[in-house]
Design a protein around this motif. Structure first.
Motif, mmCIF file in Angstrom:
data_model
loop_
_atom_site.group_PDB
_atom_site.id
_atom_site.type_symbol
_atom_site.label_atom_id
_atom_site.label_comp_id
_atom_site.label_asym_id
_atom_site.label_seq_id
_atom_site.Cartn_x
_atom_site.Cartn_y
_atom_site.Cartn_z
ATOM 1 N N ALA A 28 17.330 53.636 22.015
ATOM 2 C CA ALA A 28 17.426 54.448 20.800
ATOM 3 C C ALA A 28 16.236 54.225 19.879
ATOM 4 N N GLU A 29 15.816 52.981 19.738
ATOM 5 C CA GLU A 29 14.697 52.681 18.844
ATOM 6 C C GLU A 29 13.384 53.218 19.389
ATOM 7 N N LEU A 30 13.191 53.133 20.710
ATOM 8 C CA LEU A 30 11.980 53.687 21.303
ATOM 9 C C LEU A 30 11.941 55.206 21.118
ATOM 10 N N TYR A 31 13.083 55.856 21.288
ATOM 11 C CA TYR A 31 13.159 57.302 21.093
ATOM 12 C C TYR A 31 12.820 57.668 19.644
ATOM 13 N N HIS A 32 13.352 56.879 18.706
ATOM 14 C CA HIS A 32 13.087 57.138 17.289
ATOM 15 C C HIS A 32 11.602 56.971 16.974
ATOM 16 N N GLU A 33 10.975 55.960 17.566
ATOM 17 C CA GLU A 33 9.546 55.744 17.343
ATOM 18 C C GLU A 33 8.722 56.898 17.920
ATOM 19 N N LEU A 34 9.186 57.443 19.039
ATOM 20 C CA LEU A 34 8.464 58.559 19.654
ATOM 21 C C LEU A 34 8.418 59.787 18.740
ATOM 22 N N GLN A 35 9.442 59.946 17.913
ATOM 23 C CA GLN A 35 9.478 61.100 17.019
ATOM 24 C C GLN A 35 8.352 61.043 15.991
ATOM 25 N N ALA A 36 7.848 59.833 15.727
ATOM 26 C CA ALA A 36 6.736 59.676 14.782
ATOM 27 C C ALA A 36 5.402 59.570 15.507
ATOM 28 N N GLY A 37 5.405 59.893 16.808
ATOM 29 C CA GLY A 37 4.200 59.758 17.625
ATOM 30 C C GLY A 37 2.960 60.420 17.069
ATOM 31 N N PRO A 38 3.021 61.700 16.638
ATOM 32 C CA PRO A 38 1.818 62.366 16.134
ATOM 33 C C PRO A 38 1.141 61.641 14.982
ATOM 34 N N SER A 39 1.917 60.949 14.147
ATOM 35 C CA SER A 39 1.326 60.269 12.992
ATOM 36 C C SER A 39 0.486 59.064 13.386
ATOM 37 N N ILE A 40 0.648 58.569 14.629
ATOM 38 C CA ILE A 40 -0.163 57.439 15.087
ATOM 39 C C ILE A 40 -1.055 57.849 16.262
ATOM 40 N N GLY A 41 -1.205 59.155 16.416
ATOM 41 C CA GLY A 41 -2.090 59.648 17.462
ATOM 42 C C GLY A 41 -1.464 59.717 18.830
ATOM 43 N N LEU A 42 -0.133 59.694 18.891
ATOM 44 C CA LEU A 42 0.566 59.749 20.167
ATOM 45 C C LEU A 42 1.258 61.101 20.308
ATOM 46 N N LYS A 64 10.649 35.983 -2.899
ATOM 47 C CA LYS A 64 10.813 37.228 -2.147
ATOM 48 C C LYS A 64 9.459 37.855 -1.848
ATOM 49 N N TYR A 65 9.280 38.214 -0.583
ATOM 50 C CA TYR A 65 8.033 38.858 -0.154
ATOM 51 C C TYR A 65 8.375 40.211 0.456
ATOM 52 N N LEU A 66 7.717 41.255 -0.041
ATOM 53 C CA LEU A 66 7.930 42.600 0.480
ATOM 54 C C LEU A 66 7.078 42.809 1.729
ATOM 55 N N MET A 67 7.722 43.171 2.828
ATOM 56 C CA MET A 67 6.997 43.316 4.092
ATOM 57 C C MET A 67 6.117 44.568 4.132
ATOM 58 N N SER A 68 6.178 45.394 3.110
ATOM 59 C CA SER A 68 5.275 46.548 3.044
ATOM 60 C C SER A 68 3.830 46.101 2.878
ATOM 61 N N ALA A 69 3.629 44.836 2.458
ATOM 62 C CA ALA A 69 2.277 44.290 2.319
ATOM 63 C C ALA A 69 1.821 43.560 3.583
ATOM 64 N N ASN A 70 2.682 43.500 4.593
ATOM 65 C CA ASN A 70 2.372 42.810 5.839
ATOM 66 C C ASN A 70 1.618 43.744 6.778
ATOM 67 N N GLY A 71 0.460 43.300 7.264
ATOM 68 C CA GLY A 71 -0.386 44.151 8.099
ATOM 69 C C GLY A 71 0.309 44.650 9.348
ATOM 70 N N LYS A 72 1.047 43.791 10.051
ATOM 71 C CA LYS A 72 1.728 44.184 11.291
ATOM 72 C C LYS A 72 2.816 45.215 10.994
ATOM 73 N N SER A 73 3.488 45.055 9.864
ATOM 74 C CA SER A 73 4.527 46.017 9.479
ATOM 75 C C SER A 73 3.906 47.384 9.192
ATOM 76 N N LEU A 74 2.771 47.363 8.500
ATOM 77 C CA LEU A 74 2.120 48.616 8.123
ATOM 78 C C LEU A 74 1.587 49.363 9.348
ATOM 79 N N LEU A 75 0.887 48.656 10.223
ATOM 80 C CA LEU A 75 0.270 49.334 11.373
ATOM 81 C C LEU A 75 1.299 49.835 12.379
ATOM 82 N N SER A 76 2.480 49.216 12.398
ATOM 83 C CA SER A 76 3.521 49.653 13.329
ATOM 84 C C SER A 76 4.562 50.539 12.659
ATOM 85 N N GLN A 77 4.272 50.969 11.438
ATOM 86 C CA GLN A 77 5.100 51.927 10.694
ATOM 87 C C GLN A 77 6.550 51.469 10.535
ATOM 88 N N GLN A 78 6.728 50.226 10.121
ATOM 89 C CA GLN A 78 8.073 49.714 9.933
ATOM 90 C C GLN A 78 8.702 50.248 8.649
#
Length: 462
Positions: free
Chosen positions: A57-71, A382-396
């Motif tokens: 289910a999660e892989l399918y959901h990520e695929l729906q955002a494919g165009p935004s990451i060049g996929l 408290k640390y917001l993960m929106s500032a985390n590079g891995k979170s940002l590049l993987s569109q979490q």
């Protein structure tokens, strides 16, 4: 003549089979009794099958955002027949692994229902053939739990299922109503919403995931709403009806003193689980066994997992409390250590909790609110993960890491994480609590970059 054993374990879930292995490693002659598949609920009807489907289910959901990451993806679809086939392959492989583990450790497995005759005897009734009597020094009960279904009128209608039924379904309900906003309900909501199916959640308490940090519940509610999930809290289910055309279902509930209705193709009852003791005690059991201390259907144990009957222990879901596979495993190992006269070294009071939604949730120790209720003065980082590079590049999705520490000693008392890989990373905080580490101690560690885990360093350094 009864077969003679040092330990008979009833129930082959994670608590039972791991305890059997622990006993064998300590030189015990061990028998394991199971009336269904090896692996128990976790492997066959819970953790593993749920997470296998969630992965798809999660892989399918990520695929729906494919165009935004060049996929570029075209006509991506989910074939539930193939998903079920993959699930069964995973379960078969893991069951085979457990069987091999039993063979390697010379543990004899009996297929059948185990009934405790007295403190030294267990009768095993297979599906065919006569009973087998096992004589033993110790008995360990690890019979787990089954879905709990409240007495809702209409709960027996076709299309109303528990988690067991939903996991085996070859296709998906177009629209799913989930009664219960706990861990089970939220994970199935994540599966359905990730696959593009609308979901309605009805929870009796004032928020979803009521046993966790309020901010986690708020965040998850916002994320699920973006995925076409309608959430009703403080809502009491009155009845389930078949709709006018006979094809769908209606769930009638009361929310803020107003009678409401939700319509769907299927309804999942996810209101928790209850201890399972079927066949464990019968008329052939001694009076001592029939008088074993129980409370609301669960078996009562002491700090060593021993029941009111000396030499008989119980672990996991059948004892109530924390219903988690890893908690049962720890309890089983501790119980076997006590049988062997050894000091129990596992901290059974520090148990990580995980929810496999998207993003994942991991918690351990106490929250800031719980500390306040106990009169403990704490500081929160408290640390917001929106500032985390891995979170940002993987569109979490939006997420955070929150750490609770004693305000005087700065020893870590708890942590709540809602982010990618939270279920893998929460163990770092569990280890910190068990070993009395402070914020400063954790800040001494170098975390690799770019990773999700470096968010832990940022949280403790704030």
């Amino acid at each position: 003549m009864a077969d003679r054993w040092n330990l008979v374990v009833i129930g082959a879930g994670p608590g039972g089979y791991e305890a059997a292995v622990e006993g064998a490693k300590k030189g015990m002659k061990v028998a394991l009794v199971e009336n269904r598949e090896l692996g128990g609920t976790c492997l066959n009807r819970g953790c593993i099958p749920t997470k296998t489907i969630l992965h798809t289910a999660e892989l399918y959901h990520e695929l729906q955002a494919g165009p935004s990451i060049g996929l570029r993806t075209e006509q991506a679809a989910v074939d539930m027949d193939l998903v079920q086939k993959r699930k069964e392959e995973v379960l078969k492989q893991l069951r085979a692994g457990i069987a091999a583990l039993m063979k390697t450790n010379k543990i004899t497995v009996y297929d059948g229902t185990g009934t405790i005759v007295d403190r030294c005897h267990v009768s095993v009734r297979p599906e065919s053939g006569g009973p087998v009597l096992l004589e033993t020094d110790h008995i360990l009960i690890a019979t787990g739990s089954v879905p709990a279904c409240p007495p809702i009128p209409g709960a027996d209608l076709p299309g109303v299922v528990t988690s067991d039924g939903l996991l085996d379904k070859k296709d998906m309900f177009g629209h799913l109503i989930i009664i219960g906003g706990g861990v089970i309900g939220m994970e199935f909501a994540s599966i359905y919403s990730s696959l593009g199916h609308p979901v309605t959640i009805i929870e009796a308490l004032d928020r979803i995931l009521p046993g966790m940090d309020k901010e986690i519940a708020q965040n998850l509610k916002m994320i699920l709403k973006k995925r076409d999930t309608d959430i009703h809290t403080g809502a009491r289910v009155e009845e389930i009806l078949r709709d006018e055309d006979g094809k769908g279902l209606i769930c009638r509930f009361v929310e803020k003193d107003k009678v409401c209705e939700a319509r769907a193709d299927g309804i999942l009852i996810a209101t928790g689980r209850r201890a399972y003791t079927g066949g464990l005690i019968s008329e052939e059991s001694s009076q001592e066994i029939r008088d074993m201390a129980m409370e609301r259907g669960r078996i009562v144990t002491d700090g060593n997992q021993e029941t009111s009957v000396p030499g008989i222990y119980a672990i996991g879901d059948v004892t109530g409390g924390v219903q988690l596979a890893h908690a049962a495993t720890a309890q089983g190992r501790s119980a076997v250590a006590h049988m062997a006269g050894e000091e129990v070294s596992i901290r059974l009071d520090i148990v990580p909790s995980c929810v496999y939604t998207s993003p994942e949730i991991g918690c351990v120790g106490i929250t800031a609110d719980e500390a306040k209720e106990k009169g403990i003065s704490v500081i929160t980082r408290k640390y917001l993960m929106s500032a985390n590079g891995k979170s940002l590049l993987s569109q979490q999705e939006r997420g955070f890491i929150k750490v609770v520490a004693d305000s005087e000693t700065q020893c870590i008392l708890g942590a709540q994480m809602m982010c990618a890989r939270a279920t893998d990373m929460i163990s770092q905080f569990a280890a910190a609590i068990v070993n009395g580490l402070t914020l400063e101690d954790m800040a001494k560690v170098i975390f690799p970059h770019p990773t999700f885990s470096e968010g832990i360093l940022e949280a403790v350094r704030l």
